[in-house]
Scaffold this motif. Structure first.
Motif, short mmCIF file in Angstrom:
data_model
loop_
_atom_site.label_atom_id
_atom_site.label_comp_id
_atom_site.label_asym_id
_atom_site.label_seq_id
_atom_site.Cartn_x
_atom_site.Cartn_y
_atom_site.Cartn_z
N TYR A 164 0.85 -1.19 0.00
CA TYR A 164 0.00 0.00 0.00
C TYR A 164 0.89 1.24 0.00
CZ TYR A 164 -4.08 -2.89 1.31
OH TYR A 164 -5.10 -3.81 1.33
N GLU A 165 0.71 2.08 -1.01
CA GLU A 165 1.53 3.29 -1.14
C GLU A 165 0.68 4.48 -0.74
OE1 GLU A 165 4.62 2.42 -1.82
OE2 GLU A 165 3.83 0.39 -2.08
N PRO A 166 0.99 5.12 0.39
CA PRO A 166 0.10 6.15 0.94
C PRO A 166 0.03 7.41 0.09
CG PRO A 166 2.14 6.03 2.21
CD PRO A 166 2.17 4.88 1.26
N ILE A 167 -1.18 7.95 0.00
CA ILE A 167 -1.42 9.25 -0.62
C ILE A 167 -1.54 10.31 0.47
CG2 ILE A 167 -3.07 10.59 -2.00
CD1 ILE A 167 -3.85 7.91 -3.36
N ASP A 168 -2.26 9.95 1.50
CA ASP A 168 -2.41 10.77 2.70
C ASP A 168 -2.65 9.82 3.87
OD1 ASP A 168 -5.10 10.03 2.68
OD2 ASP A 168 -5.79 11.89 1.78
N PRO A 169 -2.94 10.27 5.07
CA PRO A 169 -3.09 9.34 6.20
C PRO A 169 -4.21 8.31 6.07
CG PRO A 169 -2.72 11.57 6.99
CD PRO A 169 -2.93 11.68 5.52
N VAL A 170 -5.15 8.51 5.13
CA VAL A 170 -6.27 7.58 5.05
C VAL A 170 -6.41 6.91 3.68
CG1 VAL A 170 -7.58 8.80 6.82
CG2 VAL A 170 -7.92 9.41 4.42
N ARG A 171 -5.65 7.33 2.69
CA ARG A 171 -5.80 6.78 1.34
C ARG A 171 -4.47 6.20 0.86
NH1 ARG A 171 -8.29 11.91 1.17
NH2 ARG A 171 -10.56 11.86 0.85
N PHE A 172 -4.58 5.27 -0.07
CA PHE A 172 -3.37 4.65 -0.59
C PHE A 172 -3.61 4.13 -2.00
CE2 PHE A 172 -5.73 1.35 1.67
CZ PHE A 172 -5.80 0.33 0.73
N ILE A 173 -2.53 3.84 -2.71
CA ILE A 173 -2.57 3.11 -3.97
C ILE A 173 -2.24 1.66 -3.65
CG2 ILE A 173 -1.50 2.83 -6.24
CD1 ILE A 173 -0.80 5.80 -6.14
N GLY A 174 -3.07 0.74 -4.10
CA GLY A 174 -2.83 -0.68 -3.81
C GLY A 174 -3.36 -1.55 -4.93
N ASN A 175 -3.47 -2.84 -4.65
CA ASN A 175 -4.02 -3.79 -5.62
C ASN A 175 -4.83 -4.85 -4.88
OD1 ASN A 175 -2.15 -6.08 -4.93
ND2 ASN A 175 -0.61 -4.64 -5.70
N HIS A 176 -5.37 -5.80 -5.64
CA HIS A 176 -6.31 -6.77 -5.08
C HIS A 176 -5.65 -8.04 -4.54
CE1 HIS A 176 -9.66 -4.37 -6.46
NE2 HIS A 176 -9.22 -4.40 -7.71
N SER A 177 -4.35 -8.09 -4.44
CA SER A 177 -3.69 -9.31 -3.99
C SER A 177 -4.11 -9.67 -2.57
CB SER A 177 -2.17 -9.14 -4.05
OG SER A 177 -1.53 -10.26 -3.50
N SER A 178 -4.42 -10.95 -2.36
CA SER A 178 -4.80 -11.45 -1.03
C SER A 178 -3.62 -12.06 -0.28
CB SER A 178 -5.90 -12.51 -1.17
OG SER A 178 -5.39 -13.64 -1.88
N GLY A 179 -2.56 -12.39 -1.02
CA GLY A 179 -1.41 -13.06 -0.41
C GLY A 179 -1.57 -14.55 -0.27
N LYS A 180 -2.71 -15.12 -0.75
CA LYS A 180 -2.96 -16.56 -0.57
C LYS A 180 -1.91 -17.42 -1.23
CE LYS A 180 -8.01 -16.10 -0.18
NZ LYS A 180 -9.31 -16.43 -0.83
N MET A 181 -1.44 -17.02 -2.42
CA MET A 181 -0.46 -17.84 -3.13
C MET A 181 0.88 -17.85 -2.40
SD MET A 181 -0.38 -19.76 -5.91
CE MET A 181 0.44 -20.95 -4.85
N GLY A 182 1.35 -16.68 -2.00
CA GLY A 182 2.61 -16.62 -1.28
C GLY A 182 2.54 -17.34 0.05
N LEU A 183 1.39 -17.23 0.72
CA LEU A 183 1.21 -17.90 2.00
C LEU A 183 1.24 -19.42 1.82
CD1 LEU A 183 0.72 -17.26 4.98
CD2 LEU A 183 -1.74 -17.31 4.51
N ALA A 184 0.58 -19.92 0.78
CA ALA A 184 0.59 -21.36 0.50
C ALA A 184 1.99 -21.85 0.20
CB ALA A 184 -0.34 -21.67 -0.67
N ILE A 185 2.77 -21.05 -0.52
CA ILE A 185 4.16 -21.43 -0.83
C ILE A 185 4.99 -21.48 0.45
CG2 ILE A 185 6.27 -20.64 -1.98
CD1 ILE A 185 4.42 -19.50 -4.20
#
Length: 398
Positions: free
Chosen positions: A196-217
């Protein structure tokens, strides 16, 4: 092949419990020492006397029997592998929620060994959203789900939900023990989730990744003996597990720093995270108020973690990257393999149904430095993780 292996067989209340007798015989014939724990409902489908006779061990059922209650922690620590076959819909739900109202569930919650489950239920139950969620939760905890078969069901319907055949379960167990421990002593870096790349204290640029694949690995690597450092982005649910150290970060810059530090001592690195390519040049100190007109953000490229690790890679280190593509998939993956000095690139396409962010399944193709192209069908992410780790083992021991 299983001589001396200690396997705990859990049996829950399902008509498929009759298959557990065959599975038990196959395990014993292969040399395994098998102990059995049943739910009270399982006694309606298979006799403890039969199982005790075939296993040469007392079958445990009752949670509040004095000896059995003292044994549930011991059982979870005694076993090299805990296999629940069949796993009924009811027991699945209780395992996912941490409910502990019988001996099998108490043993599951005490288990320190890998846990495998072989679901068995009718088609409508198997496809219910609650079942799908519960299976995803079990996989998120690091458990291995043995895929169901499609065929005739107890209801008379034909569809998915049949428990895997005992011979197939035995083969998977044999493969597990043949490959487990091959990564013992190896230090592995894994990344998972978004940044998450912050724009201000409450907003950010991000994506929809859940991390499930990395966690399974990470779970699969730990199951095969590796010591894993998991650098997890925001929102990644990573339950505590032996041999996995979780390092939590939020931004691409934080992930970059954590990876560079961990990579120094790593034998293997698997970069499964969806790291932001750009971040705001300026982060507002206060919440940006909505005004007339638009809002212009100036973005700067983030540091390329995979490329930097490729530049720093020493002899003996093995580097795996991921490529999530929407067009020219193969060409882009091969270009990334070369440009980033990776040893493997795992490609998945958002065009493939059931693959990509947020899903519990994935469909991948792995490209290697020798020009190999390894195509895999759509599978659960735990099964995909096993394929990826299997390929890593194959390459580093080639």
């Amino acid at each position: 092949m299983l001589h001396g292996k200690k396997i705990l067989l859990g049996i829950s209340g399902s008509i498929a419990a009759y298959k557990s007798i065959t599975l038990l015989r196959l395990l014993v014939k292969s040399g395994a020492d098998v102990k059995i724990v049943m739910t009270p409902a399982a006694r309606d489908f298979v006799s403890p006397l039969t199982l005790s006779t075939l296993s040469h061990n007392t079958v445990l059922v009752d949670l509040f029997d004095e000896a059995a209650w003292a044994n549930h922690v011991m059982l979870g620590r005694w076993a090299d592998l805990f296999v629940v076959a069949p796993l009924s819909c009811n027991t699945l739900a209780k395992m996912a929620m941490g409910i502990c109202d019988n001996l099998l569930l108490a043993t599951y919650l005490s288990a320190t060994c890998p846990v495998w489950v072989a679901p068995a239920m009718d088609e409508d139950m198997w496809q219910h959203p609650t079942t799908i969620r519960n299976l995803a939760m079990l996989q998120g905890f690091g458990n291995h789900v043995i895929p169901v078969n499609t065929g005739e069901l107890a209801s008379g319907l034909v569809g998915p939900g049949r428990m895997a055949e005992p011979e197939d379960i035995l083969l998977q167990i044999q493969i597990h023990f043949a490959e487990s421990g091959k990564l013992a002593g190896k230090k592995v870096l894994v990344t998972a989730g978004p940044t998450y790349e912050p724009i201000d204290p409450v907003r950010f640029i991000g994506n929809h990744s859940s991390g499930k694949m990395g966690l399974a690995i990470a779970h699969e690597l730990a199951a095969r003996g590796a010591e894993v450092q998991l650098v997890a982005g925001p929102g990644v649910t990573a339950p505590a597990r032996p041999h996995i150290q979780v390092i939590r970060v939020n931004t691409a810059a934080e992930m970059y720093s954590a990876c560079l530090q961990a990579f120094e001592a790593a034998d293997i690195a698997v970069m499964a995270a969806a790291v932001a390519d750009y971040s705001p040049v300026t982060v507002a100190g206060e919440k940006i108020k909505k005004k007339e007109g638009g809002l212009v953000l100036e973005l700067q490229k983030t540091k390329d973690i995979l490329k930097e690790l490729g530049n720093r890679k020493k002899k003996g280190q093995f580097l795996v990257g991921f490529a999530l593509e929407t067009n020219n998939e193969k060409a882009n993956a091969l270009e990334k393999l070369s440009a980033k000095n990776a040893d493997l690139i795992v490609l998945n396409s958002l065009k493939d149904e059931g693959a990509g962010f947020g899903n519990d399944t994935n469909k991948i193709t792995i490209y290697d430095r020798e020009g190999g192209e390894h195509i895999f069908p759509l599978k659960s992410k735990s099964a995909v993780a096993a394929d990826i780790v299997g390929m890593i083992i194959k390459k580093i021991y080639a």
